[in-house]
Design a protein around this motif. Structure first.
Motif, PDB file in Angstrom:
ATOM      1  N   ILE A 194       4.100   4.177  10.998  1.00 46.05           N
ATOM      2  CA  ILE A 194       3.054   4.400  10.359  1.00 46.05           C
ATOM      3  C   ILE A 194       2.295   5.385  10.849  1.00 46.05           C
ATOM      4  O   ILE A 194       1.613   6.004   9.006  1.00 46.05           O
ATOM      5  CB  ILE A 194       1.900   2.830  11.103  1.00 46.05           C
ATOM      6  N   ARG A 195       2.203   5.603  11.703  1.00 46.66           N
ATOM      7  CA  ARG A 195       1.687   7.199  11.935  1.00 46.66           C
ATOM      8  C   ARG A 195       2.463   8.551  10.549  1.00 46.66           C
ATOM      9  O   ARG A 195       2.050   9.334  10.114  1.00 46.66           O
ATOM     10  CB  ARG A 195       1.109   7.523  13.265  1.00 46.66           C
ATOM     11  N   LYS A 196       3.505   8.698  10.762  1.00 46.00           N
ATOM     12  CA  LYS A 196       4.443   9.015  10.156  1.00 46.00           C
ATOM     13  C   LYS A 196       4.324   9.214   8.717  1.00 46.00           C
ATOM     14  O   LYS A 196       4.032   9.894   7.941  1.00 46.00           O
ATOM     15  CB  LYS A 196       6.011   8.893  10.807  1.00 46.00           C
ATOM     16  N   LYS A 254       1.330  -1.028  -0.391  1.00 46.92           N
ATOM     17  CA  LYS A 254      -0.246  -0.027  -0.292  1.00 46.92           C
ATOM     18  C   LYS A 254       0.803   1.061  -0.188  1.00 46.92           C
ATOM     19  O   LYS A 254       0.305   2.492  -1.062  1.00 46.92           O
ATOM     20  CB  LYS A 254      -1.327  -0.202   0.790  1.00 46.92           C
ATOM     21  N   VAL A 255       2.035   1.040   0.675  1.00 46.47           N
ATOM     22  CA  VAL A 255       2.704   2.346   0.759  1.00 46.47           C
ATOM     23  C   VAL A 255       3.484   2.381  -0.742  1.00 46.47           C
ATOM     24  O   VAL A 255       3.420   3.238  -0.693  1.00 46.47           O
ATOM     25  CB  VAL A 255       3.829   2.399   1.951  1.00 46.47           C
ATOM     26  N   VAL A 267      -2.429  11.240   4.106  1.00 52.09           N
ATOM     27  CA  VAL A 267      -3.676   9.682   4.240  1.00 52.09           C
ATOM     28  C   VAL A 267      -3.751   9.632   5.569  1.00 52.09           C
ATOM     29  O   VAL A 267      -3.003   9.698   6.526  1.00 52.09           O
ATOM     30  CB  VAL A 267      -3.972   8.394   3.240  1.00 52.09           C
ATOM     31  N   SER A 268      -4.941   8.849   5.834  1.00 53.37           N
ATOM     32  CA  SER A 268      -5.354   8.262   7.030  1.00 53.37           C
ATOM     33  C   SER A 268      -4.385   6.594   7.008  1.00 53.37           C
ATOM     34  O   SER A 268      -4.431   6.167   6.443  1.00 53.37           O
ATOM     35  CB  SER A 268      -6.748   7.947   7.492  1.00 53.37           C
ATOM     36  N   VAL A 269      -4.431   6.505   8.684  1.00 50.90           N
ATOM     37  CA  VAL A 269      -3.291   5.199   8.726  1.00 50.90           C
ATOM     38  C   VAL A 269      -3.894   4.252   8.625  1.00 50.90           C
ATOM     39  O   VAL A 269      -4.171   3.236   8.147  1.00 50.90           O
ATOM     40  CB  VAL A 269      -3.489   4.687  10.561  1.00 50.90           C
ATOM     41  N   LEU A 278      13.261   3.292   6.076  1.00 52.85           N
ATOM     42  CA  LEU A 278      11.607   2.660   5.746  1.00 52.85           C
ATOM     43  C   LEU A 278      11.361   1.691   4.919  1.00 52.85           C
ATOM     44  O   LEU A 278      10.146   1.547   5.492  1.00 52.85           O
ATOM     45  CB  LEU A 278      11.612   4.401   5.044  1.00 52.85           C
ATOM     46  N   SER A 279      12.734   1.339   4.541  1.00 57.38           N
ATOM     47  CA  SER A 279      12.019  -0.192   3.769  1.00 57.38           C
ATOM     48  C   SER A 279      12.417  -1.358   5.189  1.00 57.38           C
ATOM     49  O   SER A 279      11.166  -2.056   5.023  1.00 57.38           O
ATOM     50  CB  SER A 279      12.892  -0.475   2.302  1.00 57.38           C
ATOM     51  N   ARG A 280      12.552  -1.313   5.860  1.00 56.28           N
ATOM     52  CA  ARG A 280      12.850  -2.460   6.875  1.00 56.28           C
ATOM     53  C   ARG A 280      11.297  -2.228   7.943  1.00 56.28           C
ATOM     54  O   ARG A 280      10.651  -2.687   8.205  1.00 56.28           O
ATOM     55  CB  ARG A 280      13.956  -1.749   8.160  1.00 56.28           C
ATOM     56  N   ALA A 281      10.720  -1.086   8.329  1.00 56.20           N
ATOM     57  CA  ALA A 281       9.724  -0.981   8.578  1.00 56.20           C
ATOM     58  C   ALA A 281       8.779  -0.939   7.867  1.00 56.20           C
ATOM     59  O   ALA A 281       8.005  -1.915   9.213  1.00 56.20           O
ATOM     60  CB  ALA A 281       9.672   0.621   8.926  1.00 56.20           C
ATOM     61  N   ILE A 282       8.396  -0.823   6.435  1.00 59.65           N
ATOM     62  CA  ILE A 282       7.035  -1.361   6.245  1.00 59.65           C
ATOM     63  C   ILE A 282       7.274  -2.436   5.558  1.00 59.65           C
ATOM     64  O   ILE A 282       6.399  -3.525   5.236  1.00 59.65           O
ATOM     65  CB  ILE A 282       6.841  -0.667   4.954  1.00 59.65           C
ATOM     66  N   ASN A 283       8.327  -3.377   5.799  1.00 61.21           N
ATOM     67  CA  ASN A 283       8.445  -4.628   5.424  1.00 61.21           C
ATOM     68  C   ASN A 283       8.884  -5.712   6.547  1.00 61.21           C
ATOM     69  O   ASN A 283       9.175  -7.070   6.542  1.00 61.21           O
ATOM     70  CB  ASN A 283       9.710  -4.569   4.147  1.00 61.21           C
ATOM     71  N   GLY A 284       9.184  -5.105   7.537  1.00 60.56           N
ATOM     72  CA  GLY A 284       8.425  -6.127   8.855  1.00 60.56           C
ATOM     73  C   GLY A 284       7.652  -5.592  10.165  1.00 60.56           C
ATOM     74  O   GLY A 284       6.815  -5.444   9.929  1.00 60.56           O
TER      75      GLY A 284
END
Length: 105
Positions: free
Chosen positions: A57-59, A18-19, A66-68, A44-50
């Motif tokens: 997520i809020r940031k 989605k990101v 967009v909303s969470v 960022l890559s580690r965050a969205i893939n982990g």
């Protein structure tokens, strides 16, 4: 604080997809999103893939405008619940999962 779910891998794939989709729609790259968030692209890559922190997520949502809940693919009748209690974060995508979380708390 981390998002936790019995279906965590699907949730992470969902966020990552989605990101990337939202970035594409806004004409920016993941690297540019990371720069706007003032973090390293690798972070960022580690965050969205982990297992991303709720604050991350809020940031991401804030930076993308967009909303969470927009960061999660779901149909109109699907549930997305994020429950934060006593420093722990839980997610549920069904009423049964949400009831289990509430009962455990």
């Amino acid at each position: 604080m981390y998002l936790c779910s019995s279906n965590r891998s699907n949730m992470n794939e969902n966020i990552s997809h989605k990101v990337k989709e939202l970035c594409k729609n806004k004409g920016i790259t993941i690297k540019e999103l990371a720069e706007k968030m003032d973090i390293a692209p690798e972070s960022l890559s580690r965050a969205i893939n982990g297992n991303p922190q709720l604050s991350t997520i809020r940031k991401i949502a804030e930076t993308l405008g967009v909303s969470v809940t927009d960061l999660f693919d779901r149909s109109e009748d699907e549930l997305l619940a994020i429950v934060v209690c006593a420093g722990e974060t839980h997610t549920a995508t069904t009423k049964v999962e949400l009831k289990k979380i509430v009962d455990a708390l």
